[in-house]
Motif scaffolding. Structure first.
Motif, PDB file in Angstrom:
ATOM      1  N   VAL A 106      23.735  68.288   5.579  1.00 37.22           N
ATOM      2  CA  VAL A 106      24.465  67.505   4.484  1.00 37.22           C
ATOM      3  C   VAL A 106      25.229  68.262   3.764  1.00 37.22           C
ATOM      4  O   VAL A 106      24.990  69.483   3.035  1.00 37.22           O
ATOM      5  N   THR A 117      21.707  59.569   3.777  1.00 36.22           N
ATOM      6  CA  THR A 117      22.477  60.458   4.819  1.00 36.22           C
ATOM      7  C   THR A 117      21.031  61.461   5.437  1.00 36.22           C
ATOM      8  O   THR A 117      21.120  61.437   6.823  1.00 36.22           O
ATOM      9  N   ILE A 129      27.514  66.715   7.848  1.00 41.96           N
ATOM     10  CA  ILE A 129      27.976  65.700   7.447  1.00 41.96           C
ATOM     11  C   ILE A 129      28.573  65.916   6.089  1.00 41.96           C
ATOM     12  O   ILE A 129      27.827  66.061   5.239  1.00 41.96           O
ATOM     13  N   LEU A 147      29.774  64.544   2.696  1.00 44.67           N
ATOM     14  CA  LEU A 147      29.569  63.356   1.814  1.00 44.67           C
ATOM     15  C   LEU A 147      30.127  63.457   0.414  1.00 44.67           C
ATOM     16  O   LEU A 147      29.543  64.005  -0.473  1.00 44.67           O
TER      17      LEU A 147
END
Length: 242
Positions: free
Chosen positions: A180, A219, A234, A236
């Motif tokens: 993340v 997430t 990912i 974010l």
């Protein structure tokens, strides 16, 4: 069988947010890592925020032997480790000409070397079980850089490369690894910003606000549960890096 989840650096901030969300599932046994021994009051404060109690594991992720010892202790107690969330991280912000070598190395040792140490230790057991999930905490600073964060950005960029390599090697034994990359999240770190600086950041973010720690935790939970996702990072950040 309970799912054993070890979260490093989880006594506060994003790590604690992960623990809070993941502890809602009674099938999850959360293990919170702290780099130092906590007082009884500190432990109670953490446990009071969780739906189901967590184990507390003390150890410095930047120390290879300590990392190995923590994972070994988890395996000895539970017989398996299903999920490792590499969240432990520190900052030592300043511009490059003013940055001390020690401050550069300390951040890399905790953020990047610590992630490597814990990953290496966990993979030894996950490989044997042919099962496991690793979620690493990178940052948009590691994808795009950030003023005054040469050390932090370098460590988080390194985590991206480590994540993708771990995913490739892990796939040989059914192990997934993702990361993340949060942007500006409402934590103690962003709380230190002046009102003027905070407003300036929010103007740059298309969603005009900082993210919530639980949105990062959502997430992390998604990456743990999605059985077909590996090697991904990912972002974010509310659209900050569009």
């Amino acid at each position: 069988m309970r799912q054993i989840i070890l979260i490093t650096g989880a006594t506060k901030g994003l790590g604690l947010a992960d623990a809070k969300r993941l502890s809602r599932d009674p099938n999850n046994q959360i293990i919170i890592n702290s780099h130092r021994k906590l007082s009884d009051d500190e432990v109670k404060k953490i446990q009071d925020q969780l739906v189901h109690p967590a184990d507390i594991l003390v150890g410095d992720v930047s120390d290879e032997k300590a990392a190995q010892g923590m994972v070994k202790d988890v395996f000895k107690k539970y017989g398996h480790i299903d999920v490792l969330v590499n969240n432990a991280g520190i900052t030592r912000d300043t511009l490059i000409p003013l940055m001390k070598e020690k401050d550069f190395k300390d951040v890399l040792d905790t953020n990047l070397v610590g992630t490597f140490n814990m990953t290496k230790a966990a993979l030894r057991y996950m490989f044997k079980k042919r099962h496991g999930v690793i979620v690493n905490m990178s940052s948009v600073s590691g994808l795009h850089g950030n003023l005054g964060q040469a050390n932090y950005s370098a460590s988080k960029a390194g985590i991206v490369g480590l994540t993708k390599t771990t995913a490739q090697e892990g796939s040989l034994r059914g192990i997934r690894c993702n990361a993340v990359a949060p942007g500006m999240i409402a934590t103690a770190m962003t709380a230190k910003l002046s009102d003027r600086v905070a407003r300036r950041w929010k103007k740059q973010i298309p969603m005009h606000r900082f993210g919530k720690p639980d949105e990062v935790a959502q997430t992390v939970e998604f990456l743990i549960n999605n059985q077909y996702m590996t090697g991904q990072v990912i972002t974010l950040d509310g659209g900050l890096t569009i």
